[in-house]
Each structure stands twice: as C-alpha cells, then as structure tokens.
Write a protein that holds these residues in place. Structure first.
Motif: not given
Length: 288
Positions: A207-212, A214-221, A259-263
């Motif tokens: 999960l932590a890797d997936k969020l990392a 996503l962070r990189r992809l958001c920065e690219a966008e 870093g999960v906001d909602t479960a």
C-alpha cells in the motif's frame, strides 16, 4: 481517519420482506454514529466470497436512495459502479439524482468491473480489460461534461453523445467527487491522478508503494496529492459482540499512519445494524 461502511451481504434475518427496514435502520444508526460514507456494491449476483449467485443481492442505486432518505450527513456511493453496466449518460443521471435527493451527498465510485461470469450469465457485454479502461476514462469525461453543463457533442472511441444535456445538474459543486477503484500503476492510478478526487485501494503490504506512485503521478499531472482522498476497502471483522474491535482499530490506525484518509468497511452477517452500532461505539472514536 474517517470510516465508511458498505453492505457485503443482503441475506438478513427476516428475508426480503424486512430489507427496507434493515437498510433504513442501518443508515440511521451509521449516520448518527458519525460514519462518513455509506456504500453499496454494484452487482447483479452475490460474489463467491459471500455465498455466490444463489444469495440475495439488491440493486445498488435503489438501496442507496433508501439510505439517503434515512440519513442526513453521510456521503453515499456505489463502491463501486462497474463501467460496463450502464451507458455513461445513464450513470451521470443516476449519480445526479442521488446527489439531488440526498442534498448534495453523492459520490461516484467507479471501476472497470471484474465478474465476467455475472455479465455472461445476465447477458451484459463484458469487453476485454483494456477496452474497459478506455471506456472508464471516456465515462469519467462524459460525466464531467454533463455535470459542468457542457453541451458540445462528445466524440470518443466507444461513446458518442451528439447532444449532451443533463437537467438538473448536481447540487455538489463543482461536481460529485469521483472515487476511482483499483491500484494498477499503469492504468488505474494515472486515471486517479488525472481525474480522481479519491482513490480506492486494498490494504495490501504494498500500500505504501502504491501511494508513493500516486504521489509521483499527481506531481506529473500538476495536481495536489494531498487533495486526493486516500481510501481503502476491507472486511470489518468485528466479532458478533465487538470482541475484535480493538484489533481492527489498531489495524486502521496503522493504515492512517501510512496516509489513508478513509477506511471503508465491508459489513457482513445477519445483523448489519448491530455491526453498525459496534462501529459507532468502538471504531469511529478509536480512529478519529
């Protein structure tokens, strides 16, 4: 951390005759307890994890509308709508109707779907996964076009809308949040970074890797990673009387640290109202 609840089973005590009462009591109980989101899976057959196709399953948006009537604050979402089940304009209208009737609480949870046997058995087309991803992106774009009031024709590879028109528009501005389910790093997370207001992942060891990623992809966008709600979905194994609640709360706090906001907890068993009461008494305050 916020808590959401999703029905995992519909085989409640009292059978179909008690379904409306159970859904209403569940929604009131969860809403009063501070649950942030109420969800229903989008299927025609019950999944194999809960007894399979012979078990009852209620239509997603109908059940969500009952929940809307019997709640006042919790968000309402299909978790998640399969892109192959509806034409995009029909889906946009369904979410808009839910948003209007709930006073602005609808969320579009959407994904590419997964149960090929269900679709085949019920006569619904289930394209290859690559095509479903193409349809997913076009569907999101069409929903946004309709919600923003755009009327110019839409010409896509799979969908064509010569005269887009949706009246009324949603109450939520600028539009109902879009939650995109799945953790694929090549197709799904890029769609989250481009269009999503929330992701929906499983609490797997990576999960932590997936969020990392996503962070990189958001920065690219050029998008703010922190503005994307991070959600996970998992069974809430509470025990009949809440004897496992402390164990679950510890797991959820650990997810919050990542870093999960909602479960979003999948509720199973014959008495979902009692399970919602346990969540309100023991889980919501433990992770707030």
């Amino acid at each position: 951390m916020k808590i959401g609840l999703e029905f995992g089973e519909f085989g409640w005590a009292g059978g179909p005759a008690k379904a409306a009462e159970v859904i209403a009591r569940f929604a009131r109980t969860a809403d009063d307890a501070g649950v942030d989101l109420l969800g229903v899976g989008d299927h025609l057959w019950q999944g194999p994890q809960a007894g399979g196709r012979e078990q009852p399953y209620l239509e997603c948006f109908t059940a969500l509308t009952v929940m809307a009537v019997h709640s006042s604050r919790a968000r309402l979402a299909p978790v998640v709508a399969g892109v192959h089940f509806r034409e995009p304009a029909v889906l946009a209208n369904a979410i808009t109707s839910l948003d209007v009737l709930s006073g602005g609480r609808a969320v579009l949870g959407i994904g590419v779907g997964w149960d090929a046997d269900e679709s085949a058995g019920m006569g619904i087309a289930f394209p290859p996964v690559a095509e479903r991803f193409e349809r997913l992106e076009e569907t999101i774009r069409i929903c946004l076009r309709l919600w923003e009031g755009g009327t110019e024709p839409f010409e896509g590879k799979h969908y064509r809308l010569p005269e887009p028109l949706l009246v009324p528009r949603p109450l939520t501005r600028p539009h109902p949040p879009i939650l995109i389910a799945g953790g694929g790093e090549r197709r799904t997370l890029p769609l989250v970074a481009r269009y999503g207001d929330a992701c929906n992942l499983y609490p797997t060891p990576d999960l932590a890797d997936k969020l990392a990623v996503l962070r990189r992809l958001c920065e690219a966008e050029g998008r703010d990673y922190d503005a994307v709600e991070k959600t996970v979905i998992l069974p809430f194994e509470l025990g009949t009387y809440g004897e496992r609640a402390d164990e679950l709360a510890g797991l959820l706090r650990g997810l919050g640290d990542l870093g999960v906001d909602t479960a979003i907890g999948i509720i199973s068993g014959p008495d979902p109202v009692a399970q919602a009461e346990i969540v309100g008494n023991k889980i919501v305050p433990a992770v707030a």
